[in-house]
Design a protein around this motif. Sequence first.
Motif, mmCIF file in Angstrom:
data_model
loop_
_atom_site.group_PDB
_atom_site.id
_atom_site.type_symbol
_atom_site.label_atom_id
_atom_site.label_comp_id
_atom_site.label_asym_id
_atom_site.label_seq_id
_atom_site.Cartn_x
_atom_site.Cartn_y
_atom_site.Cartn_z
ATOM 1 N N PRO A 57 -5.293 -7.413 8.240
ATOM 2 C CA PRO A 57 -5.021 -7.830 6.847
ATOM 3 C C PRO A 57 -5.971 -7.197 5.830
ATOM 4 O O PRO A 57 -5.621 -7.047 4.664
ATOM 5 N N SER A 58 -7.168 -6.797 6.269
ATOM 6 C CA SER A 58 -8.148 -6.233 5.346
ATOM 7 C C SER A 58 -7.679 -4.883 4.816
ATOM 8 O O SER A 58 -7.215 -4.019 5.566
ATOM 9 N N ALA A 59 -7.834 -4.684 3.485
ATOM 10 C CA ALA A 59 -7.451 -3.409 2.869
ATOM 11 C C ALA A 59 -8.327 -2.274 3.375
ATOM 12 O O ALA A 59 -7.858 -1.151 3.575
ATOM 13 N N ALA A 72 -9.800 -2.078 6.328
ATOM 14 C CA ALA A 72 -9.383 -1.766 7.700
ATOM 15 C C ALA A 72 -8.099 -0.936 7.692
ATOM 16 O O ALA A 72 -7.962 0.025 8.465
ATOM 17 N N LYS A 73 -7.163 -1.288 6.804
ATOM 18 C CA LYS A 73 -5.907 -0.531 6.731
ATOM 19 C C LYS A 73 -6.146 0.911 6.312
ATOM 20 O O LYS A 73 -5.572 1.844 6.885
ATOM 21 N N ARG A 74 -7.007 1.107 5.293
ATOM 22 C CA ARG A 74 -7.297 2.471 4.835
ATOM 23 C C ARG A 74 -8.012 3.266 5.921
ATOM 24 O O ARG A 74 -7.715 4.447 6.147
ATOM 25 N N THR A 75 -8.971 2.612 6.601
ATOM 26 C CA THR A 75 -9.695 3.282 7.691
ATOM 27 C C THR A 75 -8.740 3.659 8.817
ATOM 28 O O THR A 75 -8.801 4.766 9.355
ATOM 29 N N GLY A 76 -7.855 2.737 9.174
ATOM 30 C CA GLY A 76 -6.893 3.015 10.229
ATOM 31 C C GLY A 76 -5.962 4.156 9.874
ATOM 32 O O GLY A 76 -5.698 5.041 10.703
#
Length: 310
Positions: A206-208, A210-214
């Motif tokens: 859910p973290s923004a 984490a999403k960008r890093t992924g």
Amino acid sequence: MAGGLVALLDDVAALAKLAAASLDDVAGAAGRAGAKAAGVVIDDTAVTPRYVVGLTPDRELPIIWKITLGSLRNKLLFILPIALLLSAFAPWAVTPLLMVGGSYLCFEAAEKIIEALAGHHAEEELAEVDTPAELEKRQVAGAIRTDFILSAEIMAIALAELPDASLGMRAAALAAVAVAITVGVYGVVALIVKMDDIGLHLSKRPSAVAKRTGAFLVQAMPVLLQALSHIGVAAMVWVGGGILLHGLTAFGLNAVPDFVHHLAEGAAHAVPFAGGFVEWLVGAVGSGIVGLIVGGVIVGVIHLIPRKKH
């Protein structure tokens, strides 16, 4: 009775201190030896990921595990005993054997470069294999074969750091180097080849951040693997050429090694604010050119040999 027990405990304590000191000596010797072999370790890390190209994601970690076991077998069952025997009974044979291994690295890298320039791509090579099992078997065998040469160089460098150690100390230190370097190298390789899976997992968080890093990890994965493939080929030429230059120096044939050395020193003096890096870089390029020339000659000779058609 009490006096005898105290004496026995004193003896046990003395033995424990001696064992601890021996372990410290082994750890210290292994650390010095491993540090000297750092350059080859980096090359090994860069070379290996290209052997999982073209394979399904679910087979990547099992293949790396097979290569890891093969690398440990190379180091502990073959290279370690041979290195100890040669250092004890035929130290003169170490350099020629290393030069043969260096020549093989140069040949393998030069062949891949020539094939790439001629338009022979990896996809075409992979298409020649009939089944995934055959492809996996060939990739693992190729990785273990290349690892054997790099492992021999690592162990030879490590052995050179232990000239005055006893046979037991040398064996223990080399075994420690073998296990530590193998676990380190293939642990990093496993992280590299699974980077896209890690990124995909992070992108579902859910973290923004984490999403960008992924998303970044997933997008960077193909670029990184392609870059590592090129770095791995360049590393084989560099390491192979360096082995040959050191071998020539050991045999008193100093013309080419001295030329590369003086060229590197001159470049370092011309750029004093980054002299160390420039000297290393020019020396590495010089080693690579030597390796490419030798590898190209071997490729030419092998391709001139007539082969039986299947």
